[in-house]
Design a protein around this motif. Structure first.
Motif, PDB file in Angstrom:
ATOM      1  N   GLN A  52      -4.377   4.409  -6.060  1.00 11.97           N
ATOM      2  CA  GLN A  52      -3.566   3.676  -5.099  1.00 11.97           C
ATOM      3  C   GLN A  52      -3.277   4.532  -3.862  1.00 11.97           C
ATOM      4  O   GLN A  52      -3.267   4.032  -2.736  1.00 11.97           O
ATOM      5  CB  GLN A  52      -2.247   3.241  -5.737  1.00 11.97           C
ATOM      6  CG  GLN A  52      -1.388   2.369  -4.836  1.00 11.97           C
ATOM      7  CD  GLN A  52      -2.074   1.076  -4.466  1.00 11.97           C
ATOM      8  OE1 GLN A  52      -2.498   0.315  -5.331  1.00 11.97           O
ATOM      9  NE2 GLN A  52      -2.207   0.828  -3.167  1.00 11.97           N
ATOM     10  N   ASP A  56      -4.279   3.468  -0.121  1.00 12.13           N
ATOM     11  CA  ASP A  56      -3.305   3.402   0.966  1.00 12.13           C
ATOM     12  C   ASP A  56      -3.719   4.294   2.133  1.00 12.13           C
ATOM     13  O   ASP A  56      -3.520   3.945   3.301  1.00 12.13           O
ATOM     14  CB  ASP A  56      -1.923   3.806   0.456  1.00 12.13           C
ATOM     15  CG  ASP A  56      -1.317   2.757  -0.466  1.00 12.13           C
ATOM     16  OD1 ASP A  56      -1.756   1.596  -0.391  1.00 12.13           O
ATOM     17  OD2 ASP A  56      -0.421   3.091  -1.260  1.00 12.13           O
ATOM     18  N   TYR A  59      -6.353   2.386   3.956  1.00 12.44           N
ATOM     19  CA  TYR A  59      -5.733   1.378   4.810  1.00 12.44           C
ATOM     20  C   TYR A  59      -5.257   2.008   6.119  1.00 12.44           C
ATOM     21  O   TYR A  59      -5.485   1.486   7.210  1.00 12.44           O
ATOM     22  CB  TYR A  59      -4.542   0.747   4.097  1.00 12.44           C
ATOM     23  CG  TYR A  59      -4.851  -0.404   3.189  1.00 12.44           C
ATOM     24  CD1 TYR A  59      -5.499  -1.539   3.667  1.00 12.44           C
ATOM     25  CD2 TYR A  59      -4.487  -0.388   1.850  1.00 12.44           C
ATOM     26  CE1 TYR A  59      -5.783  -2.601   2.831  1.00 12.44           C
ATOM     27  CE2 TYR A  59      -4.755  -1.439   1.004  1.00 12.44           C
ATOM     28  CZ  TYR A  59      -5.410  -2.547   1.495  1.00 12.44           C
ATOM     29  OH  TYR A  59      -5.682  -3.602   0.666  1.00 12.44           O
ATOM     30  N   GLU A 303       0.676  -3.311   4.208  1.00 14.69           N
ATOM     31  CA  GLU A 303       0.046  -3.176   2.898  1.00 14.69           C
ATOM     32  C   GLU A 303      -0.001  -1.719   2.460  1.00 14.69           C
ATOM     33  O   GLU A 303       0.197  -1.403   1.283  1.00 14.69           O
ATOM     34  CB  GLU A 303      -1.364  -3.759   2.940  1.00 14.69           C
ATOM     35  CG  GLU A 303      -2.117  -3.689   1.620  1.00 14.69           C
ATOM     36  CD  GLU A 303      -1.498  -4.561   0.537  1.00 14.69           C
ATOM     37  OE1 GLU A 303      -1.685  -4.245  -0.649  1.00 14.69           O
ATOM     38  OE2 GLU A 303      -0.820  -5.547   0.885  1.00 14.69           O
ATOM     39  N   SER A 304      -0.239  -0.804   3.391  1.00 14.61           N
ATOM     40  CA  SER A 304      -0.315   0.615   3.042  1.00 14.61           C
ATOM     41  C   SER A 304       1.043   1.197   2.659  1.00 14.61           C
ATOM     42  O   SER A 304       1.112   2.272   2.056  1.00 14.61           O
ATOM     43  CB  SER A 304      -0.898   1.417   4.211  1.00 14.61           C
ATOM     44  OG  SER A 304      -0.006   1.441   5.315  1.00 14.61           O
ATOM     45  N   HIS A 305       2.131   0.494   2.984  1.00 17.15           N
ATOM     46  CA  HIS A 305       3.483   0.970   2.669  1.00 17.15           C
ATOM     47  C   HIS A 305       4.066   0.317   1.416  1.00 17.15           C
ATOM     48  O   HIS A 305       5.193   0.643   1.033  1.00 17.15           O
ATOM     49  CB  HIS A 305       4.421   0.700   3.854  1.00 17.15           C
ATOM     50  CG  HIS A 305       4.104   1.523   5.064  1.00 17.15           C
ATOM     51  ND1 HIS A 305       4.821   1.434   6.238  1.00 17.15           N
ATOM     52  CD2 HIS A 305       3.152   2.453   5.294  1.00 17.15           C
ATOM     53  CE1 HIS A 305       4.325   2.271   7.135  1.00 17.15           C
ATOM     54  NE2 HIS A 305       3.312   2.897   6.581  1.00 17.15           N
ATOM     55  N   HIS A 307       3.451   0.608  -1.729  1.00 16.82           N
ATOM     56  CA  HIS A 307       3.561   1.370  -2.977  1.00 16.82           C
ATOM     57  C   HIS A 307       4.213   2.731  -2.766  1.00 16.82           C
ATOM     58  O   HIS A 307       4.061   3.630  -3.600  1.00 16.82           O
ATOM     59  CB  HIS A 307       2.171   1.545  -3.602  1.00 16.82           C
ATOM     60  CG  HIS A 307       1.483   0.245  -3.865  1.00 16.82           C
ATOM     61  ND1 HIS A 307       0.669  -0.371  -2.927  1.00 16.82           N
ATOM     62  CD2 HIS A 307       1.501  -0.594  -4.945  1.00 16.82           C
ATOM     63  CE1 HIS A 307       0.208  -1.505  -3.421  1.00 16.82           C
ATOM     64  NE2 HIS A 307       0.687  -1.662  -4.629  1.00 16.82           N
ATOM     65  N   ASN A 309       3.605   5.090  -0.533  1.00 21.00           N
ATOM     66  CA  ASN A 309       2.791   6.171   0.023  1.00 21.00           C
ATOM     67  C   ASN A 309       2.809   6.128   1.549  1.00 21.00           C
ATOM     68  O   ASN A 309       1.768   6.143   2.206  1.00 21.00           O
ATOM     69  CB  ASN A 309       1.355   6.068  -0.495  1.00 21.00           C
ATOM     70  CG  ASN A 309       1.277   6.114  -2.002  1.00 21.00           C
ATOM     71  OD1 ASN A 309       1.899   6.961  -2.643  1.00 21.00           O
ATOM     72  ND2 ASN A 309       0.540   5.183  -2.587  1.00 21.00           N
ATOM     73  N   ALA A 313      -0.232   7.202   4.169  1.00 17.60           N
ATOM     74  CA  ALA A 313      -0.843   6.169   4.994  1.00 17.60           C
ATOM     75  C   ALA A 313      -0.719   6.514   6.477  1.00 17.60           C
ATOM     76  O   ALA A 313      -1.659   6.291   7.255  1.00 17.60           O
ATOM     77  CB  ALA A 313      -0.191   4.818   4.710  1.00 17.60           C
TER      78      ALA A 313
END
Length: 332
Positions: A52, A56, A59, A303-305, A307, A309, A313
């Motif tokens: 993941q 990220d 992304y 979307e990259s934020h 989870h 990370n 990202a």
């Protein structure tokens, strides 16, 4: 990678149309290469959390490349073309304190950006509407086939009934799938103006106007290379989320590369339009820029934020931006 692009362009000869097809075939191939990384997923001895983090970062990298390309490869040339077009440059809106006049050189980029954003908003809305209808249809089907699921619980509280629970679970699953499908749709939709941008870049080389304004072959090659570069993590960003939902490997790969398959067709369309309608050049470039900016801000960065990370990202975004900027300056 750049050698492969030049090899494909050498096969196209001097025809701007064939060069546009060759350039977009390259961007499609890079998308497929990124999507093919899904085949390594079962072989990698790393945790899902590590995967993941990599996704990220990809992304963020993709977003940085797209932001840089939207200016140096698309908006800047569009503004320059507008400044050298007499109708926009010579139109005097009002006089400034220094004695010069405000012109309409901002109009084509502004209109193109708004059109690109509107295009993606409409596409996303259509996908969301379709998914909502599919969910309601499935709920109605299950209710009809198994009436016992929709009875209230023994306590008499309909809010705790099995039907309510089933509806909540189905909608939660649908929201998860909807995010993935919206990502696939967003990447595919924004690849259309990207392909058109590559077609515009090569198609413009066959016009007298572009020759007078100084459009160069290296600019078109740089644009194709930049878009191909940011297509690599996009292919991966489509195939890997599908894999995490249990989709078979070859199906994940197919949908990942499918998002880039539209680019050769869009590139040919863009080259054809520019060859016959030269005034569309600044609008077409700005259209692609607006679509790319929208995807970055509306989809890739959020979307990259998702989870946690965020810093990873962000670092990926900076690296992607610098990579595209260096490529543009070095190759342009």
């Amino acid at each position: 990678m750049i050698q492969i692009l030049y090899w494909l362009l050498s096969l196209a000869g001097d025809s701007p149309m064939l060069q546009a097809v060759a350039g977009t075939m390259f961007t499609w191939a890079v998308t497929a290469l990124g999507s093919a990384l899904v085949f390594l997923d079962p072989l990698l001895p790393v945790s899902q959390d590590t995967k993941q983090v990599v996704l990220d970062a990809a992304y963020g990298f993709s977003g940085g490349v797209m932001l840089a390309a939207s200016y140096w490869s698309l908006l800047a040339p569009a503004i320059e073309l507008a400044e050298k077009t007499p109708w926009y440059a010579n139109y005097q809106l009002w006089e400034k304190p220094d004695g010069t006049f405000v012109s309409l050189t901002w109009l084509p980029p502004a209109v193109g950006i708004l059109a690109g954003v509107a295009f993606l908003i409409l596409g996303d809305a259509l996908v969301a509407s379709y998914m909502d209808k599919q969910t309601e249809t499935e709920l109605a089907r299950r209710k009809k086939n198994d009436e016992t699921e929709w009875r209230p619980s023994p306590g008499g509280d309909a809010g705790e009934g099995e039907g309510v629970r089933l509806a909540m679970e189905l909608r939660a699953k649908d929201r998860s799938w909807r995010r993935v499908l919206l990502l696939v749709a967003a990447v595919t939709i924004h690849n259309i103006p990207e392909g058109m941008a590559v077609g515009v870049g090569f198609g413009a080389l066959g016009t007298e106007t572009c020759e007078k304004l100084g459009c160069s072959y290296s600019d078109a090659v740089n644009l194709a290379l930049g878009i191909g570069l940011q297509n690599f993590p996009e292919g991966m960003a489509v195939s890997l989320p599908l894999r995490r939902h249990g989709v078979p490997l070859w199906t994940c790969f197919f949908y990942g590369q499918l998002s880039g398959m539209v680019e050769p067709f869009a590139g040919l369309l863009g080259a054809t339009m520019i060859s016959t309608m030269e005034p569309l050049l600044p609008y077409a470039l700005s259209f692609a820029a607006g679509a790319m900016i929208f995807v970055v801000v509306d989809d890739l960065i959020p979307e990259s934020h998702q989870h946690g990370n965020v810093r990873t990202a962000t670092f990926g975004c900076v690296v992607g931006f610098l990579t595209m900027m260096i490529l543009d300056v070095a190759l342009g």
